[in-house]
Design an enzyme around this catalytic site. Structure first.
Site, short mmCIF file in Angstrom:
data_model
loop_
_atom_site.label_atom_id
_atom_site.label_comp_id
_atom_site.label_asym_id
_atom_site.label_seq_id
_atom_site.Cartn_x
_atom_site.Cartn_y
_atom_site.Cartn_z
CG ASP A 1 -2.76 3.44 6.99
OD1 ASP A 1 -2.84 2.82 5.92
OD2 ASP A 1 -3.51 4.41 7.26
CB SER B 1 5.18 5.23 4.11
OG SER B 1 5.54 6.30 4.96
CG ASN C 1 -1.80 1.22 1.31
OD1 ASN C 1 -2.39 1.60 0.31
ND2 ASN C 1 -1.93 1.84 2.47
CG HIS D 1 -0.55 6.17 4.72
ND1 HIS D 1 -1.93 6.17 4.79
CD2 HIS D 1 -0.12 7.01 5.68
CE1 HIS D 1 -2.31 6.97 5.76
NE2 HIS D 1 -1.24 7.50 6.31
C1 GAR Z 1 -2.79 8.89 -2.72
O1 GAR Z 1 -2.36 10.10 -2.16
C2 GAR Z 1 -2.57 7.75 -1.75
O2 GAR Z 1 -1.42 7.88 -0.98
C3 GAR Z 1 -3.81 7.87 -0.90
O3 GAR Z 1 -4.85 8.14 -1.82
C4 GAR Z 1 -4.31 8.89 -2.90
C5 GAR Z 1 -4.73 8.26 -4.21
O4 GAR Z 1 -4.43 9.10 -5.28
N1 GAR Z 1 -4.06 6.68 -0.17
C6 GAR Z 1 -4.54 6.66 1.07
O5 GAR Z 1 -4.84 7.66 1.70
C7 GAR Z 1 -4.71 5.27 1.66
N2 GAR Z 1 -4.90 5.36 3.07
P1 GAR Z 1 -4.44 8.59 -6.77
O6 GAR Z 1 -5.80 7.96 -7.03
O7 GAR Z 1 -4.24 9.83 -7.59
O8 GAR Z 1 -3.32 7.61 -6.95
#
Ligand code: GAR
Length: 209
Positions: free
Chosen positions: A144, A135, A106, A108
């Site tokens: 997480d 991360s 994942n 984060h």
């Molecule tokens: C990213 O910033 C990722 O780190 C976050 O969602 C966004 C997805 O963006 N994930 C989380 O918060 C998971 N807990 P994207 O659809 O443009 O890749």
């Protein structure tokens, strides 16, 4: 090349970063499926336009175990050996997590263990942190919380808002994820990784003596 399924719920910019990086000849992985819990996710449409097989199943009206199992079936059907969560905004249940133990990653948007969960950018700003970042970690049943495989740290600027900070963290995410995923799945062939592991093991040996 290792086969990877990407799960997303949103715009899919991390999926795009993973996909485009996989087009280099020396990429140790390929994306065999992009799956989502939201049939209207922008990232899903992008994957389709890029000719990547997709799967979508809305989670509304399904319980978590049932939805996870259907996602899992589609992922296994694709031949994927790893799952990369890329903005998959649905918590996975213990069953699917344990089935994919060590093969489920994942990304984060924080320097874990800081700011697990949501609103990481606003929380970093409120805390007055000088730096923030992202991360990549292995997924374990605790949110997480799994072992961190790689991080990228960026400066917080005095004029940052949660939005400007989020945008720069995204740039960092796009650098980090392909590199860490590539290293992780290609580790058997990566001499640097092996050397590093040998050193860590030797060090652990010395420390226990
Ligand atoms: C990213 O910033 C990722 O780190 C976050 O969602 C966004 C997805 O963006 N994930 C989380 O918060 C998971 N807990 P994207 O659809 O443009 O890749």
């Amino acid at each position: 090349r290792a086969k990877v399924a990407v799960l997303l719920s949103g715009t899919g910019t991390n999926m795009a970063a993973l996909l485009y990086a996989s087009r280099f000849d020396d990429s140790p992985y390929e994306i065999v499926l992009v799956a989502s819990n939201d049939p209207d996710a922008e990232g899903l449409a992008l994957a389709r336009d890029e000719n990547v097989p997709t799967f979508a199943l809305a989670h509304r009206g399904m319980d978590r175990t049932e939805h996870d199992a259907a996602m899992d079936a589609a992922i296994r059907e694709s031949g994927a050996q790893y799952i990369a969560l890329a903005g998959y905004m649905r918590i996975l249940g213990a069953e699917i997590v344990s089935r994919w133990e060590g093969r489920l990653l994942n990304i984060h948007p924080s320097l874990l263990p800081k700011y697990k969960g949501l609103d990481t950018h606003a929380r970093a700003l409120e805390a007055g942190d000088a730096t923030h970042g992202c991360s990549v970690h292995l997924v374990t049943p605790e949110l997480d919380d799994g072992p961190v495989l790689g991080q990228l740290e960026i400066a917080i600027r005095s004029e940052d808002t949660p939005e400007t900070l989020a945008a720069r963290v995204k740039f960092a995410e796009h650098q980090l994820y392909p590199r860490v995923l590539g290293r992780y799945v290609g580790r058997c062939y990566d001499p640097d990784w092996l050397l590093q592991r040998v050193r860590e093991l030797a060090l652990a040996q010395v420390e226990t003596e």
